[in-house]
Design a protein around this motif. Sequence first.
Motif, PDB file in Angstrom:
ATOM      1  N   SER A 205      51.396  14.375 -14.742  1.00  0.00           N
ATOM      2  CA  SER A 205      51.201  13.079 -14.083  1.00  0.00           C
ATOM      3  C   SER A 205      50.889  11.992 -15.100  1.00  0.00           C
ATOM      4  O   SER A 205      51.407  10.868 -15.011  1.00  0.00           O
ATOM      5  CB  SER A 205      50.058  13.167 -13.055  1.00  0.00           C
ATOM      6  OG  SER A 205      50.435  13.946 -11.946  1.00  0.00           O
ATOM      7  N   GLU A 206      50.058  12.315 -16.079  1.00  0.00           N
ATOM      8  CA  GLU A 206      49.702  11.344 -17.115  1.00  0.00           C
ATOM      9  C   GLU A 206      50.918  10.960 -17.959  1.00  0.00           C
ATOM     10  O   GLU A 206      51.073   9.802 -18.366  1.00  0.00           O
ATOM     11  CB  GLU A 206      48.585  11.892 -18.001  1.00  0.00           C
ATOM     12  CG  GLU A 206      47.223  11.935 -17.336  1.00  0.00           C
ATOM     13  CD  GLU A 206      46.796  10.578 -16.791  1.00  0.00           C
ATOM     14  OE1 GLU A 206      46.891   9.573 -17.549  1.00  0.00           O
ATOM     15  OE2 GLU A 206      46.389  10.507 -15.615  1.00  0.00           O
ATOM     16  N   LYS A 209      52.948   8.447 -16.051  1.00  0.00           N
ATOM     17  CA  LYS A 209      52.316   7.123 -16.094  1.00  0.00           C
ATOM     18  C   LYS A 209      52.543   6.469 -17.454  1.00  0.00           C
ATOM     19  O   LYS A 209      52.826   5.270 -17.532  1.00  0.00           O
ATOM     20  CB  LYS A 209      50.813   7.255 -15.823  1.00  0.00           C
ATOM     21  CG  LYS A 209      50.473   7.677 -14.400  1.00  0.00           C
ATOM     22  CD  LYS A 209      48.972   7.952 -14.251  1.00  0.00           C
ATOM     23  CE  LYS A 209      48.640   8.503 -12.889  1.00  0.00           C
ATOM     24  NZ  LYS A 209      47.215   8.905 -12.775  1.00  0.00           N
ATOM     25  N   ASP A 214      54.664   4.137 -11.780  1.00  0.00           N
ATOM     26  CA  ASP A 214      53.460   3.764 -11.035  1.00  0.00           C
ATOM     27  C   ASP A 214      53.305   4.633  -9.792  1.00  0.00           C
ATOM     28  O   ASP A 214      54.260   5.295  -9.359  1.00  0.00           O
ATOM     29  CB  ASP A 214      53.545   2.290 -10.618  1.00  0.00           C
ATOM     30  CG  ASP A 214      53.419   1.347 -11.801  1.00  0.00           C
ATOM     31  OD1 ASP A 214      52.319   1.234 -12.353  1.00  0.00           O
ATOM     32  OD2 ASP A 214      54.441   0.735 -12.186  1.00  0.00           O
ATOM     33  N   VAL A 216      51.911   7.402  -9.283  1.00  0.00           N
ATOM     34  CA  VAL A 216      52.296   8.784  -9.559  1.00  0.00           C
ATOM     35  C   VAL A 216      51.394   9.732  -8.763  1.00  0.00           C
ATOM     36  O   VAL A 216      50.179   9.562  -8.726  1.00  0.00           O
ATOM     37  CB  VAL A 216      52.185   9.097 -11.064  1.00  0.00           C
ATOM     38  CG1 VAL A 216      52.457  10.577 -11.336  1.00  0.00           C
ATOM     39  CG2 VAL A 216      53.143   8.217 -11.859  1.00  0.00           C
ATOM     40  N   GLY A 231      56.987   9.371  -8.776  1.00  0.00           N
ATOM     41  CA  GLY A 231      56.539   8.105  -9.339  1.00  0.00           C
ATOM     42  C   GLY A 231      57.514   6.993  -9.010  1.00  0.00           C
ATOM     43  O   GLY A 231      58.697   7.259  -8.761  1.00  0.00           O
TER      44      GLY A 231
END
Length: 234
Positions: A205-206, A209, A214, A216, A231
């Motif tokens: 997820s990171e 991002k 955005d 996410v 995302g």
Amino acid sequence: MKNIKQSEIDFVNKVFSDVFDRYDLMNDIMSFGIHRIWKKNMLHWMNPQKGDCLIDVASGTGDIAKSFLERIKYEGKVTCVEPNKLMLKAGKIKLKNLKNIQWISASAEKLPLEGEIFDFYSVSFGIRNFSNINQSLKEANRVLKTGGRIFCLEFSKVENEVLNKIYKSYSKSIPYIGKYITGKLEPYQYLIDSIERFYSQEELSEIFKKNGFDKVEHRNLSGGIAAIHSGWKI
């Protein structure tokens, strides 16, 4: 997990060349057919509408493309991007009756396509084989329309300790099942090793991002054996 070296990219390509003709069969056997339910869950979350355009990267033999077009009553388009030419050819033959699919042999890191042309970008069980995930996600962002959305279905980290022990025990048998079905053990040993090395749900997820997406979020499937990440390009 670091970027994959060229030698590993060549090995991955050989892996899929070795098993392309029994790829769908082995997916069904290894997951007891559950991978089809996972893919349906991803498409249900995607919720495409008539006229939408999808790019499906690491498209394999076209499962996602077929399901996407069925959901929108064949009123839309899919571009299948697959780096392995034998796998791409198998997909073309399998879906030869579907006219609104474009097939491209290319890597996720360098898509030979204009920007801002797709409503959705999907990748199923392919992102862990990308040689450079950051570059691939930048490319995903580039080809998506503003307001477009990425969906990624991938094996992940099991969060229940008991289930994790059962899953890891079963995973050890997969290379031997693969050898029995396809005559090849190495591709399925690679599969298990690549899953083990891959990011957790939160780590992935990171990365989404960091590469411009955005809102996410992710949803675990089967206790985290797999997960769907989503995302938006805003």
